[in-house]
Design a protein around this motif. Structure first.
Motif, PDB file in Angstrom:
ATOM      1  N   LYS A 226       0.771  -0.982  -0.473  1.00 15.66           N
ATOM      2  CA  LYS A 226       1.182  -0.008   0.662  1.00 15.66           C
ATOM      3  C   LYS A 226       1.823  -0.687   1.585  1.00 15.66           C
ATOM      4  O   LYS A 226       1.786  -2.006   1.650  1.00 15.66           O
ATOM      5  CB  LYS A 226      -0.264   0.230   1.376  1.00 15.66           C
ATOM      6  CG  LYS A 226      -1.133   1.246   0.389  1.00 15.66           C
ATOM      7  CD  LYS A 226      -2.364   1.578   1.009  1.00 15.66           C
ATOM      8  CE  LYS A 226      -3.269   2.340   0.342  1.00 15.66           C
ATOM      9  NZ  LYS A 226      -4.544   2.804   1.001  1.00 15.66           N
ATOM     10  N   ILE A 228       4.026  -0.511   5.365  1.00 23.29           N
ATOM     11  CA  ILE A 228       4.317   0.330   6.817  1.00 23.29           C
ATOM     12  C   ILE A 228       5.512  -0.189   7.513  1.00 23.29           C
ATOM     13  O   ILE A 228       6.110  -1.286   7.126  1.00 23.29           O
ATOM     14  CB  ILE A 228       3.106   0.090   7.879  1.00 23.29           C
ATOM     15  CG1 ILE A 228       3.199  -1.390   8.238  1.00 23.29           C
ATOM     16  CG2 ILE A 228       1.713   0.540   7.126  1.00 23.29           C
ATOM     17  CD1 ILE A 228       1.900  -1.471   9.113  1.00 23.29           C
ATOM     18  N   THR A 251       2.767   4.344   4.020  1.00 24.62           N
ATOM     19  CA  THR A 251       1.435   4.864   4.609  1.00 24.62           C
ATOM     20  C   THR A 251       1.618   5.107   6.151  1.00 24.62           C
ATOM     21  O   THR A 251       0.763   5.744   6.680  1.00 24.62           O
ATOM     22  CB  THR A 251       0.313   3.967   4.305  1.00 24.62           C
ATOM     23  OG1 THR A 251       0.484   2.616   4.742  1.00 24.62           O
ATOM     24  CG2 THR A 251      -0.042   4.083   2.790  1.00 24.62           C
ATOM     25  N   GLU A 263      -2.585   7.743   4.792  1.00 26.64           N
ATOM     26  CA  GLU A 263      -3.115   6.495   3.936  1.00 26.64           C
ATOM     27  C   GLU A 263      -2.822   6.892   2.454  1.00 26.64           C
ATOM     28  O   GLU A 263      -2.751   6.345   1.713  1.00 26.64           O
ATOM     29  CB  GLU A 263      -4.662   6.393   3.910  1.00 26.64           C
ATOM     30  CG  GLU A 263      -5.121   5.652   5.482  1.00 26.64           C
ATOM     31  CD  GLU A 263      -6.362   5.345   5.587  1.00 26.64           C
ATOM     32  OE1 GLU A 263      -7.341   5.929   4.774  1.00 26.64           O
ATOM     33  OE2 GLU A 263      -6.488   4.825   6.811  1.00 26.64           O
ATOM     34  N   CYS A 301      -2.572  -2.654   4.939  1.00 23.82           N
ATOM     35  CA  CYS A 301      -1.306  -2.483   4.092  1.00 23.82           C
ATOM     36  C   CYS A 301      -1.182  -3.776   3.228  1.00 23.82           C
ATOM     37  O   CYS A 301      -1.687  -4.768   3.539  1.00 23.82           O
ATOM     38  CB  CYS A 301      -0.171  -2.140   4.966  1.00 23.82           C
ATOM     39  SG  CYS A 301       0.433  -3.317   6.058  1.00 23.82           S
ATOM     40  N   ALA A 323      -1.650  -7.525   6.250  1.00 24.07           N
ATOM     41  CA  ALA A 323      -0.611  -7.517   5.281  1.00 24.07           C
ATOM     42  C   ALA A 323      -0.454  -9.015   4.888  1.00 24.07           C
ATOM     43  O   ALA A 323      -0.766  -9.858   5.315  1.00 24.07           O
ATOM     44  CB  ALA A 323       0.871  -6.995   5.555  1.00 24.07           C
TER      45      ALA A 323
END
Length: 430
Positions: A226, A228, A251, A263, A301, A323
């Protein structure tokens, strides 16, 4: 009384210059940089501020302020973008010009560093007004730019059309016999105006490639990871496009209009279509829900791609980050205090002067083609870009390992040592 918004803008701009100087000094200290060369690199070579009038569509005249800062040209002509944004001022231009010097040096290009732009919000002006503003700015810059002197390119809120206006205006000031010799005064032009295949996606593709190289080295599979993205302009879109093709899942996205989250995944091309139809705004996109913007950096993420403005990741929000990789698509998105927090947490950062250098590498390819009267195909451009970035990436990783430093320190060391070598070999005039 100074408003909170104005205070925030001032802190942002002052912070960028402070950040780049602290980054430079940290690297210079670690390599015991020659003190005389250090004095040179701490200062900009030239700073231009121009005020110019432009007639608006309603007949009224508005006076704009434009900037061009040329930091260093020891390795070649000045190179760097022009941005149209309310935060543009002399300090912002100084900081960004310095970053460009390190970026071109790290990439091994025959360029120095420059940056500039106009202090305005382009959304407040019509297409015809932006054309007149751009042409008048170009005329005001005069011979301070040139294909072998200082070569502008697109940046925040500028694009291929902006570059075409600059090219046409600049060429119109030259004698007819010299006009064809000045096609490379700007890069990032439309294909029909001498632009290069692949230049539009070069920065975002470069961000993607550095993430891919990092993942390969760390033995991380990007499929279903994932990510962002902050900023869904040219860099944010193309980075997302290539990551999605690799199997990663977008996401959340944040831009000036707000923050959206899904999500289960956001379709990159669907979001682009919506943004294009809504004046480059993601607000209201049906494929995701709105979210409080203060929550963005703390979302669950694997990868964060800040691809908007500087000083977005601060000591305040760095503590919330979950992250394990930050890939800096923007220039200076992480301040010094935030970076210290992130590194202590074991979060890797691909630094801006490496991560987003695909743009200036692509610009170099365009400049070469114009200069030599050549036209390269897309696959050739992308292959050359990947090769160049791979060399830079693994040189940074090797330096980081040998010197036991983080990636940003390693990137700065490589860039500064190349400049130091140039000055040592050439000497200082007189």
């Amino acid at each position: 009384m100074v408003t909170k918004t104005l205070k925030k803008k001032r802190v942002l701009k002052q912070g960028m210059l402070e950040n780049v100087m602290r980054q430079f000094n940290h690297a210079a200290d670690s390599i015991d940089l020659n003190p005389n060369i250090r004095k040179i690199l701490e200062m900009t070579n030239n700073e231009l501020v121009v005020h110019f009038p432009v007639r608006m569509d309603n007949g009224e005249v508005e006076v704009f302020t434009g900037y061009r800062v040329q930091h260093n040209n020891a390795l070649g002509p000045y190179k760097g973008g022009l941005r149209y944004h309310a935060t543009v001022d002399i300090d912002a231009a100084r900081a960004l010009a310095m970053w460009m010097t390190w970026k071109t040096s790290l990439a091994g290009l025959p360029y120095g560093g420059a940056k500039g732009g106009i202090q305005l919000n382009p959304k407040k002006y019509s297409h015809s007004e932006l054309e007149r503003i751009t042409r008048r700015f170009t005329y005001a810059l005069g011979d301070n730019i040139g294909p072998e002197l200082d070569i502008p390119a697109p940046d925040v809120n500028t694009n291929a059309q902006t570059m075409a206006w600059i090219l046409d205006t600049y060429m119109s000031t030259k004698p007819p016999a010299e006009r064809s010799m000045n096609m490379h005064v700007v890069t990032g032009k439309p294909i029909g105006a001498g632009g290069s295949e692949g230049r539009d996606r070069a920065t975002g593709y470069g961000v993607f490639l550095t993430i891919k190289f990092w993942a390969e080295q760390k033995k991380v599979d990007l499929r279903n990871r994932k990510f962002i993205v902050q900023g869904f302009g040219n860099v944010g879109y193309w980075t997302s496009h290539f990551l999605e093709k690799e199997g990663a899942i977008l996401t959340a996205v944040q831009d000036a209009s707000g923050t959206i989250l899904n999500e289960k995944g956001i379709s990159v091309d669907s979001l682009l279509a919506y943004s294009d139809a809504n004046n480059r705004s993601i607000y209201g996109f049906a494929g995701a829900k709105s979210l409080d913007s203060s929550e963005f950096f703390g979302l669950d993420c694997d990868i964060i791609v800040p691809a908007a403005l500087g000083n977005q990741i601060t000591a305040d929000n760095a503590k919330k980050i979950k992250a394990y990789l930050i890939a800096e698509g923007a220039n200076g998105p992480t301040d010094v205090e935030a970076e210290e927090i992130l590194l202590k947490k074991g979060i890797d950062i691909i630094p801006d002067i490496l991560c987003n250098s695909g743009g200036v590498i692509g610009s170099y390819f365009e400049w070469l083609q114009n200069r030599n009267g050549e036209i390269w195909q897309l696959d050739e451009v992308m292959a050359k870009l990947e090769k160049k970035l791979k060399e830079s990436f693994f040189k940074v990783m090797e330096t980081a390992k040998i010197r036991n430093v983080d990636m940003r320190s390693a990137a700065f060391i490589i860039a500064i040592e190349r400049l130091e070598e140039a000055y040592v070999q050439r000497g200082i005039f007189p």
